[in-house]
Design an enzyme around this catalytic site. Structure first.
Site, PDB file in Angstrom:
ATOM      1  CE  LYS A   6       7.879  12.550  50.677  1.00 19.10           C
ATOM      2  NZ  LYS A   6       6.679  13.138  51.899  1.00 19.10           N
ATOM      3  CE1 TYR A  57       2.357  12.638  17.242  1.00 13.67           C
ATOM      4  CE2 TYR A  57       3.647  12.973  19.170  1.00 13.67           C
ATOM      5  CZ  TYR A  57       3.223  12.257  18.121  1.00 13.67           C
ATOM      6  OH  TYR A  57       3.727  10.812  18.245  1.00 13.67           O
TER       7      TYR A  57
HETATM    8  C1  LIG Z   1       7.555  14.248  52.487  1.00 11.79           C
HETATM    9  C2  LIG Z   1       7.511  14.411  53.841  1.00 11.79           C
HETATM   10  C3  LIG Z   1       8.291  15.279  54.623  1.00 11.79           C
HETATM   11  C4  LIG Z   1       9.434  16.242  53.928  1.00 11.79           C
HETATM   12  O1  LIG Z   1       8.581  17.550  53.489  1.00 11.79           O
HETATM   13  P1  LIG Z   1       9.291  18.645  52.767  1.00 11.79           P
HETATM   14  O2  LIG Z   1       8.386  19.740  52.696  1.00 11.79           O
HETATM   15  O3  LIG Z   1       9.907  18.071  51.496  1.00 11.79           O
HETATM   16  O4  LIG Z   1      10.395  18.985  53.697  1.00 11.79           O
HETATM   17  C5  LIG Z   1       8.320  15.424  56.083  1.00 11.79           C
HETATM   18  N1  LIG Z   1       7.462  14.532  56.640  1.00 11.79           N
HETATM   19  C6  LIG Z   1       6.473  13.867  55.947  1.00 11.79           C
HETATM   20  C7  LIG Z   1       5.498  12.723  56.778  1.00 11.79           C
HETATM   21  C8  LIG Z   1       6.556  13.490  54.769  1.00 11.79           C
HETATM   22  O5  LIG Z   1       5.625  12.939  53.941  1.00 11.79           O
END
Ligand SMILES: *Cc1c(COP(=O)(O)O)cnc(C)c1O
Length: 340
Positions: free
Chosen positions: A33, A249
């Site tokens: 993601k 800045y």
């Molecule tokens: C983002 C996410 C993961 C992965 O989590 P990590 O701590 O990066 O391994 C797993 N399950 C869900 C539902 C998530 O949203």
């Protein structure tokens, strides 16, 4: 614009460790993601797929489409109904986060039911599972997974234990109920930290461990993972700040003596958190001078190419956040390349 460099060797190293921990490559679902936590979803998908990973997790259908050729199935976490165009894609699984959302999905959709085992973020309650299955069956959806999420797998406390227990109990009741409907859902609860706590689920959903930035409580065993990503700036210009002159800045940095500084092509619009202004020092000892601008920042260096960080967790500490946020906020337009 800066450059992201990726180490394939580190990614494979992390996959080896995760596969060992999970009990096989076929148990890994790579979480891609948000552009694979800033790494570049397609780049990571290709390597993971060549390695033998068959499952992936994303947030949006659009992200699933991008990596579709590389996996057998892709779980889409955002609880949006499929658009007409992709409705029939048999590889896509849609997370169901509430009873209410079951009605949003057209018949034939493959769904994975999220159970709230204690995080109280998304999912139905364990006692609602029978009702949910009835509704899923009535709407002619196919339940291909039952999942949950740990809220504190990264720290040593009672929390992991009681959530694990609730999920294990649920597995036995839910699989029996599912069988009656003719389903054989897969069960999974572990994120990266959870995967390293143990358990015997059919799948683990690993994000941050894949990218080598998992941080566990120091009372827990520390997996020897390697960060995959480093961020580099390219020099725009160099100048000498004379003693008493200020840069950027509001001129918050003043040179005490004549000092050479250069600007680099990364700013807060590219993911360089502005809170690091005037305080961050790179792994090679180049201090960030003055305020970070939108598209550039000044460092005490004249290197043509400057390493900004090679471990997102260290950069994150200088701004009081976590590696996840630093990685996920890296500009999608940054150049990304493998260096091995
Ligand atoms: C983002 C996410 C993961 C992965 O989590 P990590 O701590 O990066 O391994 C797993 N399950 C869900 C539902 C998530 O949203």
């Amino acid at each position: 614009m800066g450059t992201i460099k990726l180490r394939r060797e580190a990614l494979i190293h992390n996959l080896d460790i995760i596969a060992h921990q999970a009990g096989g490559k076929d148990k890994i679902a790579v979480v891609l993601k948000d552009n694979a936590y800033g790494h570049g979803a397609v780049l990571i998908a290709k390597v993971a797929s060549d390695y033998g990973v068959r499952h992936a997790v994303v947030r949006l259908e659009r992200e699933a489409l991008e990596i579709e050729p590389f996996f057998e199935d892709i779980l889409i976490l955002a609880d949006f109904p499929p658009t007409l165009l992709f409705r029939t894609n048999p590889k896509f699984h849609y997370a169901l986060n509430s009873l209410h959302s079951i009605n949003k999905f057209p018949s034939g959709t493959k769904v994975e039911l999220k159970i709230d085992t204690g995080m109280h973020r998304n999912g139905i309650l364990p006692e609602e599972i029978e009702e949910a299955f009835e509704k899923i069956a009535k709407n002619k959806l196919e339940c291909v997974g039952v999942m949950s999420h740990f809220r504190s797998a990264d720290i040593l406390s009672s929390e992991w234990f009681w959530q694990r227990k609730i999920f294990n109990e649920l597995k036995s009741t839910a699989s029996k109920l599912a069988l009656k409907k003719g389903w054989n859902p897969r069960f999974h609860i572990s994120n990266s930290a959870g995967a390293f706590r143990g358990g015997n689920d059919e799948m683990v959903r690993v994000g941050i461990a894949l990218y080598g930035c998992l941080e566990m409580d120091n009372t827990l065993p520390q997996p020897d993972l390697k960060p995959v990503l480093s961020l580099w700036g390219n020099k725009i210009s160099t100048r000498i700040l004379k003693a008493g002159e200020r840069v950027g800045y509001n001129g918050i940095y003043e040179a005490r003596e004549d000092e050479m500084i250069s600007t680099y092509d990364l700013g807060y619009a590219n993911g360089l958190d502005r809170l690091a202004s005037n305080r961050y020092v790179t792994p090679d000892g180049a201090a960030l001078r003055g305020r970070i601008s939108m598209d550039c920042a000044a460092f005490a260096s004249d290197a043509e190419e400057l390493l900004i960080f090679n471990n997102a967790n260290e950069y994150a500490k200088s701004v009081g956040t976590i590696g996840y946020e630093i990685l996920a906020c890296l500009d999608k337009d940054l150049k990304r390349e493998w260096i091995d």
